[in-house]
Design a protein around this motif. Sequence first.
Motif, PDB file in Angstrom:
ATOM      1  N   VAL A 101      46.487  65.770 -17.317  1.00  0.00           N
ATOM      2  CA  VAL A 101      45.132  66.258 -17.579  1.00  0.00           C
ATOM      3  C   VAL A 101      44.258  65.153 -18.172  1.00  0.00           C
ATOM      4  O   VAL A 101      43.052  65.081 -17.895  1.00  0.00           O
ATOM      5  CB  VAL A 101      45.159  67.503 -18.506  1.00  0.00           C
ATOM      6  CG1 VAL A 101      45.580  67.139 -19.918  1.00  0.00           C
ATOM      7  CG2 VAL A 101      43.808  68.194 -18.522  1.00  0.00           C
ATOM      8  N   ALA A 102      44.871  64.264 -18.930  1.00  0.00           N
ATOM      9  CA  ALA A 102      44.129  63.130 -19.485  1.00  0.00           C
ATOM     10  C   ALA A 102      43.819  62.079 -18.425  1.00  0.00           C
ATOM     11  O   ALA A 102      42.773  61.433 -18.458  1.00  0.00           O
ATOM     12  CB  ALA A 102      44.907  62.505 -20.644  1.00  0.00           C
ATOM     13  N   TYR A 103      44.729  61.914 -17.471  1.00  0.00           N
ATOM     14  CA  TYR A 103      44.436  61.005 -16.351  1.00  0.00           C
ATOM     15  C   TYR A 103      43.236  61.516 -15.565  1.00  0.00           C
ATOM     16  O   TYR A 103      42.321  60.763 -15.240  1.00  0.00           O
ATOM     17  CB  TYR A 103      45.632  60.908 -15.384  1.00  0.00           C
ATOM     18  CG  TYR A 103      46.905  60.354 -15.952  1.00  0.00           C
ATOM     19  CD1 TYR A 103      46.918  59.570 -17.111  1.00  0.00           C
ATOM     20  CD2 TYR A 103      48.123  60.603 -15.311  1.00  0.00           C
ATOM     21  CE1 TYR A 103      48.109  59.059 -17.614  1.00  0.00           C
ATOM     22  CE2 TYR A 103      49.314  60.092 -15.809  1.00  0.00           C
ATOM     23  CZ  TYR A 103      49.296  59.330 -16.957  1.00  0.00           C
ATOM     24  OH  TYR A 103      50.476  58.835 -17.451  1.00  0.00           O
ATOM     25  N   THR A 116      40.470  60.073 -19.694  1.00  0.00           N
ATOM     26  CA  THR A 116      40.574  59.762 -21.122  1.00  0.00           C
ATOM     27  C   THR A 116      41.842  58.984 -21.440  1.00  0.00           C
ATOM     28  O   THR A 116      42.062  58.600 -22.586  1.00  0.00           O
ATOM     29  CB  THR A 116      40.555  61.057 -21.961  1.00  0.00           C
ATOM     30  OG1 THR A 116      41.612  61.925 -21.531  1.00  0.00           O
ATOM     31  CG2 THR A 116      39.226  61.780 -21.806  1.00  0.00           C
ATOM     32  N   LEU A 117      42.677  58.740 -20.411  1.00  0.00           N
ATOM     33  CA  LEU A 117      43.920  57.996 -20.609  1.00  0.00           C
ATOM     34  C   LEU A 117      44.275  57.273 -19.320  1.00  0.00           C
ATOM     35  O   LEU A 117      44.158  57.826 -18.230  1.00  0.00           O
ATOM     36  CB  LEU A 117      45.055  58.956 -20.992  1.00  0.00           C
ATOM     37  CG  LEU A 117      46.412  58.343 -21.358  1.00  0.00           C
ATOM     38  CD1 LEU A 117      46.305  57.518 -22.632  1.00  0.00           C
ATOM     39  CD2 LEU A 117      47.466  59.443 -21.521  1.00  0.00           C
ATOM     40  N   SER A 136      50.529  56.663 -22.643  1.00  0.00           N
ATOM     41  CA  SER A 136      51.026  57.304 -21.430  1.00  0.00           C
ATOM     42  C   SER A 136      52.541  57.143 -21.311  1.00  0.00           C
ATOM     43  O   SER A 136      53.263  58.102 -20.982  1.00  0.00           O
ATOM     44  CB  SER A 136      50.340  56.701 -20.204  1.00  0.00           C
ATOM     45  OG  SER A 136      50.890  57.229 -19.015  1.00  0.00           O
ATOM     46  N   LYS A 137      53.037  55.952 -21.594  1.00  0.00           N
ATOM     47  CA  LYS A 137      54.482  55.712 -21.515  1.00  0.00           C
ATOM     48  C   LYS A 137      55.234  56.546 -22.548  1.00  0.00           C
ATOM     49  O   LYS A 137      56.309  57.092 -22.263  1.00  0.00           O
ATOM     50  CB  LYS A 137      54.763  54.224 -21.711  1.00  0.00           C
ATOM     51  CG  LYS A 137      54.257  53.346 -20.562  1.00  0.00           C
ATOM     52  CD  LYS A 137      54.470  51.870 -20.852  1.00  0.00           C
ATOM     53  CE  LYS A 137      53.928  51.008 -19.712  1.00  0.00           C
ATOM     54  NZ  LYS A 137      54.065  49.558 -20.007  1.00  0.00           N
ATOM     55  N   VAL A 138      54.664  56.635 -23.748  1.00  0.00           N
ATOM     56  CA  VAL A 138      55.276  57.456 -24.798  1.00  0.00           C
ATOM     57  C   VAL A 138      55.321  58.923 -24.367  1.00  0.00           C
ATOM     58  O   VAL A 138      56.338  59.609 -24.544  1.00  0.00           O
ATOM     59  CB  VAL A 138      54.513  57.298 -26.126  1.00  0.00           C
ATOM     60  CG1 VAL A 138      54.990  58.330 -27.155  1.00  0.00           C
ATOM     61  CG2 VAL A 138      54.689  55.891 -26.685  1.00  0.00           C
ATOM     62  N   THR A 143      35.359  66.855 -21.839  1.00  0.00           N
ATOM     63  CA  THR A 143      35.699  66.003 -20.705  1.00  0.00           C
ATOM     64  C   THR A 143      36.183  66.792 -19.497  1.00  0.00           C
ATOM     65  O   THR A 143      35.942  66.395 -18.349  1.00  0.00           O
ATOM     66  CB  THR A 143      36.795  65.003 -21.137  1.00  0.00           C
ATOM     67  OG1 THR A 143      36.385  64.349 -22.333  1.00  0.00           O
ATOM     68  CG2 THR A 143      37.038  63.969 -20.069  1.00  0.00           C
ATOM     69  N   CYS A 144      36.844  67.910 -19.718  1.00  0.00           N
ATOM     70  CA  CYS A 144      37.433  68.676 -18.612  1.00  0.00           C
ATOM     71  C   CYS A 144      36.444  69.643 -17.959  1.00  0.00           C
ATOM     72  O   CYS A 144      36.777  70.256 -16.940  1.00  0.00           O
ATOM     73  CB  CYS A 144      38.647  69.453 -19.101  1.00  0.00           C
ATOM     74  SG  CYS A 144      40.023  68.410 -19.619  1.00  0.00           S
TER      75      CYS A 144
END
Length: 402
Positions: A139-141, A145-146, A153-155, A232-233
């Motif tokens: 959802v952030a992609y 926002t990410l 993202s990796k975490v 943002t969404c």
Amino acid sequence: MKKDILFLCQFFYPEYNSSATLPFDTAKYLAEHGFSVGALCGYPKEYNNDCNVPMKEIKDGVDIQRIKYIQLKRGSKIGRLINYFSFTFKAMLHIGKLKNYKSVIVYSNPPILPLVAVMANVLFKTKIVFVSYDVYPEVAYASKTLNPGSLISKVMNKLNHQLFKRVAKVISLTDEMKDFLLENRKELTEDKVVTIPNWAHEKIIVPSKEAYDRFGYNENQFIVSYFGNMGTCQDMETLMEAVEKLRNDENIKFLFVGHGNKVDSIREKIRKDQLKNIQLLDFLTGKDFEQAVAISSCCVVSLEKGLKGTCAPSKYYSYLQGGKPILGIVEEGSYLEEEITKEKLGYVTYNQNSDLLVKHIKHMSENKSECLEIGKRVTQVYMNNYDIEICLNKYVRIIELV
């Protein structure tokens, strides 16, 4: 002897946002049905009017313990990240509390909070029930926002792997989200994912002269309302284009109520373009919110393109409960398009198509008897699918089986 279930969430009673009221509704209901229930949650600030909230209390059978943490304004990305990490770190310091419970219900907001549940599973064999309000990090992609290659993202991906291979159950809000999770979380099997939608619990009231006067409207006007997050969404741009195109129609008015990182830009556009056909109000609760919904002729639900399967707007259920025709600004093929169209709950516009949105609004404003018929169908769909008792009974069955 271990207690049954602990709710682990940032927001809880007495906060009034949906991220607080929905978990508290669930906790109360489980307590009423004989389960021993606790909650480990954040100390209320932004969504609370009471200055004297105790750190510990038992409310409606739920044993609540609150944690104080850094709470910055959520309008900025940095502020939200600091809040997320601060609460998660403080919750980790209280991980010993989870040892006393057989299971933990943990929510996807904040997205790193499930780390605490994973640690409790490793240390104490605490079973995990994960409620997916939003699917992170996708959802952030989609909302940009990410970045997929970022450290966060990796975490998140590593955390998701540990979480989903350990969960007893995952709650998705829609079948669309369930399908997305099964496709993108290879650790999951279909029997572990259950769809339980959100619900609403405001009082349904008949619009009164007092309510119209409260917001400066009259009963002859057609009021298009948007409630909830304007962030943002949400595709607020298409909606604001419709506001501008209808600025000279004296019969059609707009009411925006809520918060989010797009509020300032909306407020600035209203000022700069001198838009007199719209009101922008802060978050409303209780009677104020109920009156605002009551005077609304129709309500807007809006999501940006690319979010299919990753989130579900909570105010949609309030609109359904209130019997309000729905205007959807959605992605083609989304569950919202399917339900609104199939059940004839209103009209759908795709993202960036404000002309069609304007056409729908004009049609509805000129056909109020049709809107009344739509409202009856909307109410029936809510009662058949989203009534609070239907949803909460599903949680009871899950906890009985975990």
